[in-house]
Motif scaffolding. Structure first.
Motif, PDB file in Angstrom:
ATOM      1  N   GLY A  56      -0.831   3.439 -10.069  1.00  0.00           N
ATOM      2  CA  GLY A  56       0.519   3.670 -10.563  1.00  0.00           C
ATOM      3  C   GLY A  56       1.245   2.370 -10.800  1.00  0.00           C
ATOM      4  N   SER A  57       2.455   2.491 -11.292  1.00  0.00           N
ATOM      5  CA  SER A  57       3.300   1.315 -11.494  1.00  0.00           C
ATOM      6  C   SER A  57       4.703   1.677 -11.024  1.00  0.00           C
ATOM      7  N   SER A  58       5.447   0.650 -10.659  1.00  0.00           N
ATOM      8  CA  SER A  58       6.787   0.888 -10.123  1.00  0.00           C
ATOM      9  C   SER A  58       7.641  -0.357 -10.272  1.00  0.00           C
ATOM     10  N   LYS A  59       8.942  -0.148 -10.224  1.00  0.00           N
ATOM     11  CA  LYS A  59       9.875  -1.276 -10.221  1.00  0.00           C
ATOM     12  C   LYS A  59       9.927  -1.926  -8.847  1.00  0.00           C
ATOM     13  N   ASN A  60       9.535  -1.171  -7.805  1.00  0.00           N
ATOM     14  CA  ASN A  60       9.493  -1.680  -6.431  1.00  0.00           C
ATOM     15  C   ASN A  60       8.221  -1.117  -5.780  1.00  0.00           C
ATOM     16  N   ILE A  61       7.168  -1.904  -5.762  1.00  0.00           N
ATOM     17  CA  ILE A  61       5.869  -1.434  -5.286  1.00  0.00           C
ATOM     18  C   ILE A  61       5.938  -0.945  -3.847  1.00  0.00           C
ATOM     19  N   ARG A  62       6.544  -1.703  -2.967  1.00  0.00           N
ATOM     20  CA  ARG A  62       6.584  -1.323  -1.548  1.00  0.00           C
ATOM     21  C   ARG A  62       7.265   0.031  -1.346  1.00  0.00           C
ATOM     22  N   SER A  63       8.391   0.217  -1.995  1.00  0.00           N
ATOM     23  CA  SER A  63       9.128   1.475  -1.865  1.00  0.00           C
ATOM     24  C   SER A  63       8.316   2.658  -2.399  1.00  0.00           C
ATOM     25  N   ARG A  64       7.666   2.465  -3.522  1.00  0.00           N
ATOM     26  CA  ARG A  64       6.889   3.550  -4.127  1.00  0.00           C
ATOM     27  C   ARG A  64       5.692   3.913  -3.263  1.00  0.00           C
ATOM     28  N   VAL A  65       5.000   2.921  -2.735  1.00  0.00           N
ATOM     29  CA  VAL A  65       3.846   3.190  -1.874  1.00  0.00           C
ATOM     30  C   VAL A  65       4.303   3.890  -0.597  1.00  0.00           C
ATOM     31  N   GLU A  66       5.449   3.491  -0.068  1.00  0.00           N
ATOM     32  CA  GLU A  66       5.993   4.152   1.111  1.00  0.00           C
ATOM     33  C   GLU A  66       6.232   5.639   0.832  1.00  0.00           C
ATOM     34  N   THR A  67       6.726   5.950  -0.363  1.00  0.00           N
ATOM     35  CA  THR A  67       6.926   7.345  -0.756  1.00  0.00           C
ATOM     36  C   THR A  67       5.592   8.080  -0.836  1.00  0.00           C
ATOM     37  N   HIS A  68       4.572   7.441  -1.405  1.00  0.00           N
ATOM     38  CA  HIS A  68       3.241   8.058  -1.461  1.00  0.00           C
ATOM     39  C   HIS A  68       2.728   8.374  -0.058  1.00  0.00           C
ATOM     40  N   VAL A  69       2.880   7.438   0.857  1.00  0.00           N
ATOM     41  CA  VAL A  69       2.405   7.640   2.229  1.00  0.00           C
ATOM     42  C   VAL A  69       3.151   8.809   2.874  1.00  0.00           C
ATOM     43  N   GLN A  70       4.453   8.877   2.690  1.00  0.00           N
ATOM     44  CA  GLN A  70       5.234   9.988   3.240  1.00  0.00           C
ATOM     45  C   GLN A  70       4.770  11.318   2.668  1.00  0.00           C
ATOM     46  N   HIS A  71       4.524  11.357   1.364  1.00  0.00           N
ATOM     47  CA  HIS A  71       4.065  12.593   0.721  1.00  0.00           C
ATOM     48  C   HIS A  71       2.677  12.989   1.206  1.00  0.00           C
ATOM     49  N   LEU A  72       1.798  12.023   1.371  1.00  0.00           N
ATOM     50  CA  LEU A  72       0.454  12.329   1.869  1.00  0.00           C
ATOM     51  C   LEU A  72       0.511  12.870   3.291  1.00  0.00           C
ATOM     52  N   LYS A  73       1.340  12.251   4.134  1.00  0.00           N
ATOM     53  CA  LYS A  73       1.478  12.726   5.518  1.00  0.00           C
ATOM     54  C   LYS A  73       2.025  14.150   5.563  1.00  0.00           C
ATOM     55  N   ALA A  74       2.913  14.489   4.625  1.00  0.00           N
ATOM     56  CA  ALA A  74       3.530  15.815   4.589  1.00  0.00           C
ATOM     57  C   ALA A  74       2.679  16.835   3.834  1.00  0.00           C
TER      58      ALA A  74
ATOM     59  N   ASN B  35      -6.529  13.894   3.881  1.00  0.00           N
ATOM     60  CA  ASN B  35      -6.648  14.867   4.972  1.00  0.00           C
ATOM     61  C   ASN B  35      -7.983  14.714   5.703  1.00  0.00           C
ATOM     62  N   ARG B  36      -9.024  14.440   4.955  1.00  0.00           N
ATOM     63  CA  ARG B  36     -10.372  14.307   5.509  1.00  0.00           C
ATOM     64  C   ARG B  36     -10.557  12.980   6.246  1.00  0.00           C
ATOM     65  N   ASN B  37     -10.047  11.887   5.669  1.00  0.00           N
ATOM     66  CA  ASN B  37     -10.332  10.539   6.195  1.00  0.00           C
ATOM     67  C   ASN B  37      -9.204   9.952   7.045  1.00  0.00           C
ATOM     68  N   GLY B  38      -8.003  10.483   6.935  1.00  0.00           N
ATOM     69  CA  GLY B  38      -6.885   9.997   7.739  1.00  0.00           C
ATOM     70  C   GLY B  38      -6.228   8.751   7.191  1.00  0.00           C
ATOM     71  N   ILE B  39      -5.130   8.387   7.810  1.00  0.00           N
ATOM     72  CA  ILE B  39      -4.346   7.228   7.362  1.00  0.00           C
ATOM     73  C   ILE B  39      -5.104   5.922   7.575  1.00  0.00           C
ATOM     74  N   GLU B  40      -6.034   5.906   8.526  1.00  0.00           N
ATOM     75  CA  GLU B  40      -6.807   4.683   8.783  1.00  0.00           C
ATOM     76  C   GLU B  40      -7.630   4.266   7.570  1.00  0.00           C
ATOM     77  N   ALA B  41      -7.992   5.227   6.722  1.00  0.00           N
ATOM     78  CA  ALA B  41      -8.809   4.927   5.546  1.00  0.00           C
ATOM     79  C   ALA B  41      -7.965   4.532   4.339  1.00  0.00           C
ATOM     80  N   LEU B  42      -6.655   4.619   4.455  1.00  0.00           N
ATOM     81  CA  LEU B  42      -5.763   4.337   3.328  1.00  0.00           C
ATOM     82  C   LEU B  42      -5.669   2.826   3.092  1.00  0.00           C
TER      83      LEU B  42
END
Length: 73
Positions: free
Chosen positions: A25-43, A63-70
């Motif tokens: 993906g692309s974003s104007k703020n990479i850190r913020s966008r990735v943080e949103t992806h992580v929140q969505h994946l966790k939820a 879901n299969r590999n967990g956050i450690e694999a991210l």
């Protein structure tokens, strides 16, 4: 997962959950966008996302590999 190393600048990023499952993906703020992806994946919000063709696959892999694999580049 620590994302503080990611820039708050615009750019292109890749979120990996396994060697063959990723989202680019692309974003104007990479850190913020990735943080949103992580929140969505966790939820579990990407399980039935019709917009992003590979987001349900990303969710299943997360879901299969967990956050450690991210990984983010």
């Amino acid at each position: 997962m620590n994302i503080t190393h990611l820039p708050e600048d615009p750019g292109v990023y890749c979120v990996w959950t396994s060697p063959r499952t990723y989202y680019i993906g692309s974003s104007k703020n990479i850190r913020s966008r990735v943080e949103t992806h992580v929140q969505h994946l966790k939820a579990g919000r990407y399980a039935a996302d019709a917009k992003g063709a590979n987001k349900p696959q990303l969710q299943r892999s997360f879901n299969r590999n967990g956050i450690e694999a991210l990984t983010v580049e």
